[in-house]
Design an enzyme around this catalytic site. Sequence first.
Site, PDB file in Angstrom:
ATOM      1  N   SER A 179      -6.812   7.061  -2.971  1.00 25.15           N
ATOM      2  CA  SER A 179      -5.704   6.624  -2.123  1.00 25.15           C
ATOM      3  C   SER A 179      -4.475   6.301  -2.952  1.00 25.15           C
ATOM      4  O   SER A 179      -3.340   6.448  -2.488  1.00 25.15           O
ATOM      5  CB  SER A 179      -6.105   5.372  -1.328  1.00 25.15           C
ATOM      6  OG  SER A 179      -7.047   5.669  -0.335  1.00 25.15           O
ATOM      7  N   ASP A 205      -1.042   5.454   7.659  1.00 25.57           N
ATOM      8  CA  ASP A 205      -1.843   4.492   6.905  1.00 25.57           C
ATOM      9  C   ASP A 205      -2.039   3.255   7.772  1.00 25.57           C
ATOM     10  O   ASP A 205      -1.971   3.339   9.001  1.00 25.57           O
ATOM     11  CB  ASP A 205      -1.140   4.179   5.572  1.00 25.57           C
ATOM     12  CG  ASP A 205      -2.119   3.936   4.436  1.00 25.57           C
ATOM     13  OD1 ASP A 205      -2.972   3.047   4.583  1.00 25.57           O
ATOM     14  OD2 ASP A 205      -2.039   4.629   3.404  1.00 25.57           O
ATOM     15  N   HIS A 227      -3.148  -1.694   2.557  1.00 24.52           N
ATOM     16  CA  HIS A 227      -3.318  -0.358   2.004  1.00 24.52           C
ATOM     17  C   HIS A 227      -2.039   0.474   2.134  1.00 24.52           C
ATOM     18  O   HIS A 227      -1.575   1.106   1.176  1.00 24.52           O
ATOM     19  CB  HIS A 227      -4.472   0.318   2.736  1.00 24.52           C
ATOM     20  CG  HIS A 227      -4.971   1.578   2.120  1.00 24.52           C
ATOM     21  ND1 HIS A 227      -4.389   2.808   2.360  1.00 24.52           N
ATOM     22  CD2 HIS A 227      -6.016   1.811   1.284  1.00 24.52           C
ATOM     23  CE1 HIS A 227      -5.055   3.742   1.703  1.00 24.52           C
ATOM     24  NE2 HIS A 227      -6.056   3.168   1.048  1.00 24.52           N
TER      25      HIS A 227
END
EC number: 3.2.1.1
Length: 899
Positions: A387, A171, A218
């Site tokens: 996600s 990520d 994220h």
Amino acid sequence: MSAAAADAKAAADPRAAADVKIDAAVTTAVQGGKETSFWVLLRGDTDLTPATKVTGKARAAVVLQTARDGATRDQRGLKQLLTSRKADFDTYWIANTVRVTGDAGLLAEVAARPEVKAVLPDTPITLPAPTAGAVQAAVDAVEWNVDRIGAPRVWTDQGARGQGVVIANIDTGVQFDHPALAANYRGRQADGTFAHDHNWYDPTGLCTGGAPCDNNGHGTHTMGTMAGTGGIGVAPGATWIAAKGCETNSCSVGALLAAGQWIVAPTDRDGRNPRPDLAPDVVNNSWGGGAGFDPWYSDVIRSWVAAGIFPAFSNGNAGPGCNTSGTPGSYTDTYASGATDVNDAIAPFSSRGTGQDGGVKPDLTAPGVDVRSSVPGDGYAAYSGTSMASPHTAATVALIWSAAPALRRDITATRTILDETAIDTNDTACGGTATDNNVYGQGRLDAYAAVRLAVRPSGSLSGIVRADGVPLGGVPVEVTGTASRTVTTAADGAYRFGRLPAGAYRIRVASFGYGTFETDVTITAGDALTVDPVLTGGPSGIVSGLISGAESPLSGVTVALTGTPVTVTTGTDGRFRLAAPNGAYELTIRPTGGCFAAETRSLTVSGDVTVDVALRQIIDGYGYRCTPAAEEYRPGTDRLAITGDDAVTEIALPFPVTHYGVARTRAWISTNGVLGFGPVSAVYQNTTLPDGAEPNDALYAFWDDLAVDEQAGIYTASTADTFVVEWRDVRFFGYAGRISISVILHPDGTVTYRYRGLSGDRAAGVGATIGVENTTGTAGLAYSVNTASVTDGLGVTFRPDPDRIAATFNVTAETWWGQQVYVVGNRPELGGWDPARAVALDPGGYPVWSGGLSLPPNTAVEFKYLKKDPDGTVTWEQGDNRTTITPPTGRYVTHDTFR
């Protein structure tokens, strides 16, 4: 030599063949003396099967050694070239690819190498951008999404919180000292200090000081949903590690490949000292590319699976349209999650299937709207996206393996558990069934049910549903009792519950037009029980008949009652039989392959009904049509000197073969299942037919990415009136499986394709084009394109218009460089006396120029020969027009001299 001959020479030049390998974007990027970075895809295909034969952590070590050895072997020659040119390049052992930076000269040298399969642009992958969400009410201090999948019940009832399991993510990075994550980071030492080697990797080089960072947020968010404490994480007892595969809101190919390698064998922060014994158990990937299937990351996934590492992926945020699943989530080998909201409804943005080779995607759905989790700066935020959904699935795998350690690294069994415990959610808008569709997949994630099934003694239940001895596909089979599950029978009537907790059950099978079947069964631990339900019809009639085409019975034709689940296929005799309650229906008949057109008939059932249907034959613009083959498979006898991947060889035909009216004496054979009548480029990416892009002017026996290795070969054989080309036991590049193909050519242009020895999913034709096409790609007939239409023993014959004869024009003519000889005449096929539409002849037998076309029989024809200069000047031959009457059958051949 003519311009046409010069073009043929250029096509045969290795430099021209190399150009075909290069993506247009790379060619453009190096124009004007510029340098660019590009990816070089090599032809090797390392077998990782040895890793699956060992147990425990040793599997990752075997993958590392096997993949490294394969990459060293396959990349050796290219590395020597790049080193000698002092080029900037990076190699990757996990995927047979090399990243190179260079100019047009280096690009040409690289592409010309025989081991190079393709040269692709260095295009980054866009990270699916999550949207800010609203904070939903927590449930007993646990986030709604964690509670919704039943994780807290797993913690209390099973005592499993993910302990003993290592989770990784690829990520944007992770804030390792976030209050919700610091305690579970594997790099945290007993004294509170941190050791980041083998626990953190940053191939992007963006994190300073060698410590984990997250410059986007994220990755910290997705890791919090997996292993965070304080009610945000599904598996708060799991240990985590991370690789930064994404720079910011995009992920470079190089970083993702490097991160993929690190997952199999974590290294220190400098990328050295690999430790496969420290590989994680599960890796979450909340990133992906565009919709469709792009195999660029498939070697990485293959390595993870061989090492026993569970590959969890988001399915993409390109919904609500169908066929929007993103790569690599669309791969069969990945386990992809779609997103649902607090009301258990599918999120509009959640991508839908199908996936690779027409498979169902997503695999299941999980909470992905308004998911609150950790973000950099020691804070928390709510985001929405697939996600956010995938980490729920990855963490559920950690719960399963924590509660049932014997399942650790058993990816197949774990997928079965997730599939069978998902809460069925019916939405067939993008295809599939009520219990397994391209919107919700197998259904909504239920972590509690999954862990319970994993820890309980269990067995399997399978069988075949029949009525009147005929298997019934598309029938729901329901079991209730100790657990409740529903599956749908396959086309052959088969069903299977791969894992049912031991206990008592009642099986119920109900299908349109039949009475209900019910019975009680008992599943015992380790038992593989078989029950074959037999359904009986209610007040109904039997609809039967014969489906034919071109005056022959057609097998494998799908016959369905529109708007009902009733579907059958015709047998080898072309006959079908189905039962239906009395009433009015539409009968839909859909043949396999593109030889015949589908048809719909209205009928009323008030008793037994006979419906015989002769399907219309499909004919291309020239007159080619196809039928089931009568000729048997014919093997070749003489092996050609052609091996490897994307290779082409030229042969002389034993007699002229007419193809779209032109008599041919030479052919080019590609390892990719193509026989062309002009120099064929080794294009491995198939298209539909007709298509103006190369290749054209060919027979597409099975146009797919095939390779001829030591077990395979391409053979030829000939008789007085047949010529055979056989691709024997060729393998699929990058996939398991093999196929043998026999092509039988006749002088009049009739050709038969036969298939046998099919193994692997792709042997059915899901990635292949089968058909014929003319020189310009303006006329062609496809039997199938990327469709599962091939079965063992299948044969299909293509024939030109029977009301034509083959005409071959041979003329001796002296020319100077650049001149071209043509034939022109009164018929439309001969240009109607228009020099601009005259038929070009081939100088291959210079000074004899030859060419062929198709003409009607018993027809008066006038013609002449002419020469054209490069500037367009036309010189007609002298004297009267040449005249003839074409014969009623057979061929017309001239042997003239230009006058």
